[in-house]
Design a protein around this motif. Sequence first.
Motif, PDB file in Angstrom:
ATOM      1  N   LYS A  38      75.233  30.140 113.937  1.00 30.32           N
ATOM      2  CA  LYS A  38      74.364  29.036 114.301  1.00 30.32           C
ATOM      3  C   LYS A  38      73.152  29.514 115.103  1.00 30.32           C
ATOM      4  O   LYS A  38      72.016  29.061 114.895  1.00 30.32           O
ATOM      5  CB  LYS A  38      75.172  28.014 115.100  1.00 30.32           C
ATOM      6  CG  LYS A  38      74.419  26.729 115.396  1.00 30.32           C
ATOM      7  CD  LYS A  38      75.320  25.731 116.105  1.00 30.32           C
ATOM      8  CE  LYS A  38      74.581  24.439 116.386  1.00 30.32           C
ATOM      9  NZ  LYS A  38      75.432  23.468 117.088  1.00 30.32           N
ATOM     10  N   GLU A  39      73.387  30.491 116.022  1.00 34.93           N
ATOM     11  CA  GLU A  39      72.268  31.020 116.810  1.00 34.93           C
ATOM     12  C   GLU A  39      71.265  31.768 115.924  1.00 34.93           C
ATOM     13  O   GLU A  39      70.036  31.690 116.119  1.00 34.93           O
ATOM     14  CB  GLU A  39      72.796  31.948 117.900  1.00 34.93           C
ATOM     15  CG  GLU A  39      73.485  31.219 119.031  1.00 34.93           C
ATOM     16  CD  GLU A  39      74.003  32.177 120.098  1.00 34.93           C
ATOM     17  OE1 GLU A  39      73.795  33.417 119.903  1.00 34.93           O
ATOM     18  OE2 GLU A  39      74.569  31.708 121.105  1.00 34.93           O
ATOM     19  N   LYS A  41      70.698  31.099 112.853  1.00 31.57           N
ATOM     20  CA  LYS A  41      69.965  30.074 112.128  1.00 31.57           C
ATOM     21  C   LYS A  41      68.885  29.436 113.005  1.00 31.57           C
ATOM     22  O   LYS A  41      67.753  29.195 112.565  1.00 31.57           O
ATOM     23  CB  LYS A  41      70.954  29.029 111.615  1.00 31.57           C
ATOM     24  CG  LYS A  41      70.346  28.011 110.671  1.00 31.57           C
ATOM     25  CD  LYS A  41      71.422  27.084 110.126  1.00 31.57           C
ATOM     26  CE  LYS A  41      70.832  26.060 109.178  1.00 31.57           C
ATOM     27  NZ  LYS A  41      71.870  25.139 108.663  1.00 31.57           N
ATOM     28  N   GLU A  42      69.264  29.174 114.297  1.00 29.18           N
ATOM     29  CA  GLU A  42      68.292  28.592 115.225  1.00 29.18           C
ATOM     30  C   GLU A  42      67.135  29.566 115.508  1.00 29.18           C
ATOM     31  O   GLU A  42      65.970  29.163 115.610  1.00 29.18           O
ATOM     32  CB  GLU A  42      69.005  28.206 116.533  1.00 29.18           C
ATOM     33  CG  GLU A  42      69.942  27.022 116.405  1.00 29.18           C
ATOM     34  CD  GLU A  42      69.182  25.736 116.145  1.00 29.18           C
ATOM     35  OE1 GLU A  42      67.993  25.653 116.534  1.00 29.18           O
ATOM     36  OE2 GLU A  42      69.759  24.811 115.544  1.00 29.18           O
ATOM     37  N   ARG A  43      67.470  30.859 115.643  1.00 26.68           N
ATOM     38  CA  ARG A  43      66.420  31.851 115.889  1.00 26.68           C
ATOM     39  C   ARG A  43      65.424  31.905 114.712  1.00 26.68           C
ATOM     40  O   ARG A  43      64.188  31.976 114.913  1.00 26.68           O
ATOM     41  CB  ARG A  43      67.057  33.211 116.108  1.00 26.68           C
ATOM     42  CG  ARG A  43      66.066  34.354 116.272  1.00 26.68           C
ATOM     43  CD  ARG A  43      66.789  35.659 116.522  1.00 26.68           C
ATOM     44  NE  ARG A  43      67.371  35.669 117.831  1.00 26.68           N
ATOM     45  CZ  ARG A  43      66.753  36.080 118.950  1.00 26.68           C
ATOM     46  NH1 ARG A  43      65.494  36.472 118.866  1.00 26.68           N
ATOM     47  NH2 ARG A  43      67.354  36.065 120.107  1.00 26.68           N
ATOM     48  N   LYS A  45      64.824  29.496 112.730  1.00 26.05           N
ATOM     49  CA  LYS A  45      64.063  28.260 112.765  1.00 26.05           C
ATOM     50  C   LYS A  45      62.956  28.310 113.817  1.00 26.05           C
ATOM     51  O   LYS A  45      61.818  27.866 113.583  1.00 26.05           O
ATOM     52  CB  LYS A  45      65.023  27.100 113.036  1.00 26.05           C
ATOM     53  CG  LYS A  45      64.365  25.732 113.052  1.00 26.05           C
ATOM     54  CD  LYS A  45      65.395  24.649 113.317  1.00 26.05           C
ATOM     55  CE  LYS A  45      64.739  23.276 113.415  1.00 26.05           C
ATOM     56  NZ  LYS A  45      65.730  22.226 113.719  1.00 26.05           N
ATOM     57  N   ARG A  46      63.275  28.906 114.989  1.00 25.35           N
ATOM     58  CA  ARG A  46      62.259  29.008 116.039  1.00 25.35           C
ATOM     59  C   ARG A  46      61.115  29.954 115.627  1.00 25.35           C
ATOM     60  O   ARG A  46      59.943  29.694 115.916  1.00 25.35           O
ATOM     61  CB  ARG A  46      62.909  29.521 117.326  1.00 25.35           C
ATOM     62  CG  ARG A  46      63.885  28.541 117.943  1.00 25.35           C
ATOM     63  CD  ARG A  46      64.644  29.200 119.068  1.00 25.35           C
ATOM     64  NE  ARG A  46      65.768  28.401 119.523  1.00 25.35           N
ATOM     65  CZ  ARG A  46      66.691  28.846 120.357  1.00 25.35           C
ATOM     66  NH1 ARG A  46      66.651  30.099 120.802  1.00 25.35           N
ATOM     67  NH2 ARG A  46      67.686  28.046 120.732  1.00 25.35           N
ATOM     68  N   THR A  59      68.377  27.855 125.750  1.00 20.53           N
ATOM     69  CA  THR A  59      69.321  26.891 125.153  1.00 20.53           C
ATOM     70  C   THR A  59      69.198  25.566 125.876  1.00 20.53           C
ATOM     71  O   THR A  59      68.416  25.425 126.833  1.00 20.53           O
ATOM     72  CB  THR A  59      70.765  27.407 125.257  1.00 20.53           C
ATOM     73  OG1 THR A  59      71.111  27.585 126.638  1.00 20.53           O
ATOM     74  CG2 THR A  59      70.913  28.738 124.509  1.00 20.53           C
ATOM     75  N   LEU A  71      66.551  22.128 122.505  1.00 23.98           N
ATOM     76  CA  LEU A  71      66.644  22.593 121.129  1.00 23.98           C
ATOM     77  C   LEU A  71      66.566  21.461 120.125  1.00 23.98           C
ATOM     78  O   LEU A  71      66.448  21.710 118.922  1.00 23.98           O
ATOM     79  CB  LEU A  71      67.946  23.361 120.924  1.00 23.98           C
ATOM     80  CG  LEU A  71      68.122  24.593 121.818  1.00 23.98           C
ATOM     81  CD1 LEU A  71      69.434  25.281 121.508  1.00 23.98           C
ATOM     82  CD2 LEU A  71      66.957  25.558 121.640  1.00 23.98           C
TER      83      LEU A  71
END
Length: 610
Positions: A38-39, A41-43, A45-46, A59, A71
Motif C-alpha cells: 500500500k505504501e 502504491k501511495e508513493r 501516487k504522490r 502519513t 493522505l
Amino acid sequence: QLSLQERLRLKEEKKKQAALLKALETPEEKRARRLAKKEAKERKKREKMGWGEEYMGYTNTDNPFGDNNLLGTFIWSKALEKKGISHLDEKDLKERNKRIQEDNRLELQKVKQLRLEREREKAMREQELEMLQREKEAEHFKTWEEQEDNFHLQQAKLRSKIRIRDGRAKPIDLLAKYISAEDDDLAVEMHEPYTFLNGLTVSDMEDLVEDIQVYMELEQGKNVDFWRDMTIITEDEIAKLRKLEASGKGGPGERRDGVNASVSSDVQSVFKGKTYNQLQALYQGIESKIRAGGPNLDIGYWESLLQQLKAYMARARLRERHQDVLRQKLYKLKQEQGVESEPLFPIIKREPVSPSDRLDPEESLEAQPGPSSEPEAEQDTEAKGETEGEAVLMEEDLIQQSLDDYDAGKYSPRLLGPNELPFDAHVLEADEDTHRLLLLRQQLQVTGDASESTDDIFFRKAKEGMGADEAQFSVEMPLTGKAYLWADKYRPRKPRFFNRVHTGFEWNKYNQTHYDFDNPPPKIVQGYKFNIFYPDLIDKRSTPEYFLEACQDNKDFAILRFHAGPPYEDIAFKIVNREWEYSHRHGFRCQFANGIFQLWFHFKRYRYRR
C-alpha cells in the motif's frame, strides 16, 4: 534470449513460489506485506501528483501539519456547490479530477513544445544573423583588400613619378607612365613601349620581369595583355643577351640552338615589317607543320622559330596598340579644335602594279631558298586575302603627317557662328576683353600678384564651408520673351553663379522602421545656397531681388528668378517647391555684399507629434 516456452515456465514457477510464500506466512508478515504494498502504491501516487522527496514519508499520523487526513483527497465543497457538481460522489469526482489533470498535462506538453519551437527558431535566426554578419565581414574584408591593393598601386605609381622627376627612372617607371598615359586625354607617348628596353643589361631585364609581375598582381587584370607582351619581349631579349655572353666566352655558346647563324638574318627579315595577322598566320602554319611531323622534319629548328615568332607577335601587338592610341588622341584633339580633315592614319592602299614591277627587293629576299622561307611560303596564300596591299605606318610617318597637317593650317580653330554656341556660353567683345586685360595688367603692376583673378576670388568665397553633403547646382531655366528697356544702351549678359544644393537623409518614423545606416533611405533635397555674381552693376545702390514663381507643368517644383538691373539679364533656376525656413538660426541668408548676392535657405522639417 529465452524462448516463449521457457518464459512461460519461469512465470509459472514464480507464481507457484509466491503462492507458497503466501500460504506459509504468518498473519503479521501478511499485514506487513500488505502495508508495504500500500505504501509503494501511495508513493507512486504522490510522485505522479508531483510531491517532493521531503514529503514522501509523511502519513496521516506522522506529519508536521497535524492533519489526520493528509493522505486523503481534499474536497472543496464550496467550489463544488458553486459549480453545481456537489451531488457527485467521490468516484465521479476522482474521475473528473483525473480528466482535468490529463488536460493540464497535455496543455503543459503543448506549451513546452511551443517553447522548444521558439527556442529552435531563435537559434536559427541567430545562426542566420551570424551568417549575414560573416558575409558582411567577408565583403568588407574584400573591399579592404581591394583598397589596400589600390593603395599599393598608387604608391608604386607615385614612386615611379618621383624617380622620373629626379632623373633616376627605372624601366618599369617608364612603362607605367606609358600605360597610364593611355587613360589621359592630353598625355601622348610617341615611342613604342618596347624601345625602353634598349641598352639594358640582363640583370636590369630580370628586375623588370619581376616588377611587371608585381604590377600585374596590383592592377588585378587591367592592362594584362600589355604586361604579358612586355614580359614575352623582355624574356626574348634576356635570351638573346645570354646567348651573346655565352658565345663571347666560347664553349657552351657554340651549341646548336635550333636556328643556324647563317639563316638567322633571313628569318628576321621574314618576320620584320609583318602585321600581327600575318605573323599569326605564320604561327598557325608552323604549329600545324610540327603537329603533322615527318621523318626529315627538324623539330628543334621549328620550335626555336616559334619562340622567336612569339616575340615578334608581341611587338606587332604593341605597335598596333600604340598606333591606335595615337589615332584616338589626335582625333580627339582635332574634334576639340573643330578641325575637319581626312581620317586619321588611313590604311595606305598600294596601286596595282604591272607584272614587270611585281617583284621588289623585299619579295626577292623572302623568296630565297632556305629553312627561313618555308613557313612564309606555306602561309603566303592564307594571309594574302586579308593583308595584301596594306602597309603599316611607322613612327616617322606619323610625325611627318602631323607636321604636314600643321603646315596646312588644319590645327587652327574654326570660326563658330552665333547659332553654334552653347546655351550657357559667355561671349566677350574684343573691346571688352582688351579693357579687361589692361585692368589685369595694371593690377599686376600695382600688387605684383596675378595668382587670383576677380572671378577666382568670387568662386573661392562661394565655395567656403562647402561640406560633403553638398553638391554644385547649375541647372538654369531659360527665360523667353524677356525684353529690357536698357538693351539699346548696354549689352545684356548673364551673371555668373555658383550654386549649391544640400541633400541628406530624413529619419522619420517610416524610414527608421524600413531602413538603417547600412541600407539608408534615398536622399532628399533639404536646401539651396545661391551665389550670384554682379561685379559690374551700373547702379551700385540697387539691391538684386528674387522672385518665387510657380512651375506650370509640375506643382512639386517652383521657379526661382533673380533680377538685378543693367547690364545683367534675369536668371532663373528650377527648385523643389517646399516651405522655406526663414530663421537665421537655421541658416537663412539673404544679402548683397562685394558684388555677390547670396540667398541661402533650408526647407522646414515637419515633426510628428501625438
